[in-house]
Design an enzyme around this catalytic site. Structure first.
Site, PDB file in Angstrom:
ATOM      1  N   HIS A  17       3.068   9.876   6.161  1.00  0.00           N
ATOM      2  CA  HIS A  17       1.683   9.372   6.283  1.00  0.00           C
ATOM      3  C   HIS A  17       0.954  10.218   7.320  1.00  0.00           C
ATOM      4  O   HIS A  17       1.017   9.953   8.514  1.00  0.00           O
ATOM      5  CB  HIS A  17       1.720   7.892   6.692  1.00  0.00           C
ATOM      6  N   HIS A  19      -2.789  12.546   7.586  1.00  0.00           N
ATOM      7  CA  HIS A  19      -4.019  13.114   7.023  1.00  0.00           C
ATOM      8  C   HIS A  19      -4.202  14.491   7.656  1.00  0.00           C
ATOM      9  O   HIS A  19      -4.368  14.586   8.890  1.00  0.00           O
ATOM     10  CB  HIS A  19      -5.219  12.226   7.349  1.00  0.00           C
ATOM     11  N   HIS A 197      -3.518   3.097   1.043  1.00  0.00           N
ATOM     12  CA  HIS A 197      -3.634   2.365   2.300  1.00  0.00           C
ATOM     13  C   HIS A 197      -3.940   0.911   1.933  1.00  0.00           C
ATOM     14  O   HIS A 197      -4.876   0.654   1.159  1.00  0.00           O
ATOM     15  CB  HIS A 197      -4.792   2.904   3.141  1.00  0.00           C
ATOM     16  N   GLU A 200      -4.132  -2.429   6.352  1.00  0.00           N
ATOM     17  CA  GLU A 200      -4.309  -1.822   7.680  1.00  0.00           C
ATOM     18  C   GLU A 200      -5.264  -2.744   8.453  1.00  0.00           C
ATOM     19  O   GLU A 200      -4.874  -3.381   9.427  1.00  0.00           O
ATOM     20  CB  GLU A 200      -4.875  -0.395   7.559  1.00  0.00           C
ATOM     21  N   ASP A 278      -0.266   9.425  11.169  1.00  0.00           N
ATOM     22  CA  ASP A 278      -1.593   9.147  10.607  1.00  0.00           C
ATOM     23  C   ASP A 278      -2.592  10.274  10.927  1.00  0.00           C
ATOM     24  O   ASP A 278      -2.801  11.156  10.095  1.00  0.00           O
ATOM     25  CB  ASP A 278      -2.104   7.782  11.109  1.00  0.00           C
ATOM     26  N   ASP A 279      -3.186  10.241  12.107  1.00  0.00           N
ATOM     27  CA  ASP A 279      -4.181  11.252  12.518  1.00  0.00           C
ATOM     28  C   ASP A 279      -3.867  11.653  13.961  1.00  0.00           C
ATOM     29  O   ASP A 279      -4.559  11.221  14.896  1.00  0.00           O
ATOM     30  CB  ASP A 279      -5.590  10.644  12.441  1.00  0.00           C
TER      31      ASP A 279
END
Ligand code: ADE
Ligand code: ZN
Length: 335
Positions: A17, A19, A197, A200, A278-279
């Site tokens: 996961h 991005h 997603h 969340e 994630d980020d």
């Protein structure tokens, strides 16, 4: 703790996961702004980092879409992707399944091919240089329409040999999975894997929709599943993987505190949960930072850390033989 830190570093891991646009570090944002003649509203790297103070998902998304405005050429997408691979290679990541958001670039006038070519050349070169294998997952932005998602899928169709699956990201509340039921069915017909997603910021009902209407192969985040025992039983019986992101949850106020993250409870309930970043450039940590933070906050044992690393390969879209080779490597390390 020192031992557990060393264990986390030594374990081979997969990241499921991530991005790519969320791995754009402020330093690279500055360099690309300069290279492309783009004006940033920040004067320094420190000013950018200071702006990363979010109260919810939308707060973050506003800056995330703004930040990626410096990505214009194939070389930009190449540099972004290659830098991420180099960074996670240092964390002993062996396999990545990464998201990209073509619609967010196409609406700025960047062609789909520019994005895809830059990203895929870097993924190939990264595999050659670091031995990190990969799958690429194309996300639909859920705040956009179903029609726009169909348009993206048709633009992507001639390139499906390079795209392994589709995902669903961006603003969750008010954009339930049901909005994309038909486009996900079409993606399945085209032979793509499906992830979304769900849960969340959204309620357990959104996770149910992802399971029953989209027929997803994996759930991204899925935190809200912890609120519904019947849903948890369903996730377990389908052996679905949850790609959880503890530092992201903390920075987006999905959980008040890391100690309240449902990850350990789900793991202990027998759900196949994984740890991901994630980020990372927005949330203050790559994959090992996430493992370490959650280990401290939730008092994870060495066995539980090993289980998380094992889950990352079990939940990957890899052939069984490759999964088994990684699991055997983990066994050698963890005895
Ligand atoms: N796009 C990038 N990061 C995201 C996240 N955490 N949730 C939804 N969409 C995203
Ligand atoms: Zn995400």
């Amino acid at each position: 703790m020192t031992d557990l830190t060393a264990l986390i570093a030594a374990l081979p891991k997969a990241e499921l996961h991530l991005h790519l646009e969320g791995s754009l570090e402020p330093e690279m944002m500055f360099a690309l702004a300069k290279r492309n003649g783009v004006k940033l509203k920040y004067g320094s790297v420190e000013e950018i980092r200071a702006a990363y103070d979010f109260s919810n998902l939308q707060d973050f998304l506003d800056l995330y879409y703004q930040g990626m405005g410096v990505l214009l050429t194939e070389a930009d997408f190449y540099d972004l992707t290659f830098a991420y691979l180099k960074r996670v290679h240092a964390d002993n990541v062996k396999h990545v399944e990464v998201f990209f958001d073509p619609q967010a670039h196409m609406e700025r006038g960047v062609s789909f091919e520019t994005v895809l070519n830059g990203v895929t050349s870097a993924l190939k070169d990264g595999e050659g240089e670091f031995g990190v294998t990969y799958k690429l997952i194309m996300c639909f932005l859920r705040h956009l329409s179903e029609e726009e998602a169909f348009e993206l899928l048709s633009i992507a169709e001639p390139h499906l040999s390079q795209i392994y699956g589709v995902g669903l990201d961006s603003s969750e509340l008010g954009h339930p999975p049901s909005k994309f039921q038909r486009v996900f069915a079409k993606a399945r017909e085209l032979g793509l894997k499906l992830v979304a997603h769900a849960g969340e910021e959204g309620p357990p009902e959104y996770v149910w929709e992802a399971l029953n209407l989209l027929n997803i192969d994996r759930i991204d985040h899925g935190n809200a599943s912890a609120l519904d025992d019947t849903l948890l039983a369903e996730i377990k019986s389908r052996e679905l993987t949850l790609t959880m992101c503890p530092l992201s949850n903390q920075r987006l106020c999905v959980t008040e505190d890391l100690t309240e993250n449902p990850l350990a409870r789900l793991l202990r309930a027998g759900v196949r949960v994984t740890v991901n970043s994630d980020d990372p450039s927005y949330f203050g940590g790559y994959i090992n930072d996430n493992y370490l933070a959650i280990t401290k906050a939730l008092n994870l044992s060495a066995d539980e850390i090993v289980e998380l690393a094992r889950n990352s390969f079990k939940g990957a879209f890899l052939p069984e033989a490759e999964k088994n080779a990684y699991l055997a490597e983990i066994d050698r390390i963890s005895v």
